[in-house]
Design an enzyme around this catalytic site. Structure first.
Site, PDB file in Angstrom:
ATOM      1  N   GLY A  12       5.447   0.198  -9.132  1.00 25.58           N
ATOM      2  CA  GLY A  12       4.408   1.498  -9.700  1.00 25.58           C
ATOM      3  C   GLY A  12       4.518   2.428  -8.441  1.00 25.58           C
ATOM      4  O   GLY A  12       4.035   3.701  -8.944  1.00 25.58           O
ATOM      5  N   SER A  13       5.304   2.592  -7.436  1.00 22.54           N
ATOM      6  CA  SER A  13       5.268   3.442  -6.267  1.00 22.54           C
ATOM      7  C   SER A  13       6.160   4.504  -6.346  1.00 22.54           C
ATOM      8  O   SER A  13       7.459   4.142  -6.678  1.00 22.54           O
ATOM      9  CB  SER A  13       5.223   2.632  -4.977  1.00 22.54           C
ATOM     10  OG  SER A  13       6.189   3.513  -3.918  1.00 22.54           O
ATOM     11  N   THR A  14       5.665   5.698  -6.496  1.00 26.95           N
ATOM     12  CA  THR A  14       6.677   6.875  -6.506  1.00 26.95           C
ATOM     13  C   THR A  14       7.812   6.768  -5.404  1.00 26.95           C
ATOM     14  O   THR A  14       8.852   7.058  -5.568  1.00 26.95           O
ATOM     15  CB  THR A  14       5.975   8.257  -6.634  1.00 26.95           C
ATOM     16  OG1 THR A  14       5.014   8.134  -5.659  1.00 26.95           O
ATOM     17  CG2 THR A  14       5.219   8.240  -7.822  1.00 26.95           C
TER      18      THR A  14
END
EC number: 5.99.1.4
Lengths: 201, 201
Positions: A12-14
């Site tokens: 989920g981490s950009t």
């Protein structure tokens, strides 16, 4: 002398997206082997009293993150789109199933390609990576067998991911991407070069 | 075409120290003028519900920050010491009086040297920069008149610092150091080069 790096990432981490798309080239240029380590930030955030990404809780910081991500993606020549604040595909997306599949793939040789495909679906195309059907298609495209979803859900595989999360806590990891080189922690896509340099120092 | 950069700094901020010590050389190499803008992070933190630095609230992140700072300081050839967690000189130090003096100095040509002297006292020597006597000595060494403390405490000067803090909020600044180039915000010592490159693009 270690010539390897642990790359800890959350789907989920950009900023993990940036690293996932460029780490192999950057590491190969220095002769460093990359050990891909999927984990989950949710338990880390929960331990800090947060029920979502700090980028959602702290608005000014969140606005900045999206702008900074756009600039960084441009620098690296990567497509990038801002995810919606609510509704399907909202940030942060749930990377649980993707992480479970990646664990299997990383044992079988298709995990790195799968990981990049998932990140592209999410941040280049805005698709929701909590969609098990999407993940299954991406895994099979990357080389997985047709039973990958069932195997991802096996208790032994769930336990492997839990063990990764516990190891992340022990290592002092509090965000993603993170890197471990010779026991030293580096945090953030913008520390990738420092971490790789340390691996060959 | 803008060839200038606003450098927003807080005297209690570790990463602002790194930038303060190296920004003039980095900017001069690109022909960029630096506009030094002291402000306070305290009101920013208060607005986010914090009563101290997030590096103290979030332990894993705080531990990492001190390690990362030590590595970065080594890279830049700067002395650096970890500040104590409690007692005199504890992190984060109170930069209110230093910021008020710096505002005067930046109008009179001695503010940049003063700022670097304060950061060195704090992070190279571990002194407490809330000490008005210490600040007064550093200011006079940098070129201030003997009445600098009284002038720093004048209401008009206090109001100028308040206005800086309000402007920081309007600009979306949430941490330090921050840079503004052509209306774009950049956050962190590790974005200094990006910001300077943008100033000459």
């Amino acid at each position: 002398m270690t010539r390897s790096i642990e790359f800890w990432f959350e789907f989920g981490s950009t900023y993990s997206y940036l690293t996932a798309m460029r780490i192999e080239d950057a590491a190969a240029a220095r002769g460093v082997a990359v050990h891909w380590r999927p984990f989950l930030l949710g338990p880390v955030f929960t331990a800090q009293g947060w029920d979502t990404s700090p980028f959602n809780i702290y608005k000014a910081k969140g606005e900045y993150m999206w702008r900074d991500m756009a600039r960084r993606a441009t620098r690296y020549g990567l497509p990038f789109r801002r995810l919606p604040e609510s509704g399907p595909g909202a940030f942060p997306q749930n990377g649980l199933m993707a992480a479970r599949m990646a664990l299997i793939g990383l044992n079988e040789g298709w995990g790195e390609d799968f990981t990049r495909k998932v990140y592209s679906a999410e941040f280049a195309h805005g698709k929701d990576i909590a969609d098990a059907g999407l993940l299954e298609r991406l895994a099979v495209m990357a080389g997985a067998g047709p039973d990958v979803l069932a195997r991802a859900q096996a208790q032994s595989n769930k336990d492997r991911l839990k063990a990764n999360v516990e190891e992340a806590f022990r290592l002092g990891i509090f965000g993603a991407p993170s890197f471990i080189v010779n026991g030293e922690l580096y945090w953030g896509d913008d520390r990738l070069e420092d971490a790789l340099d340390a691996a060959v120092a």
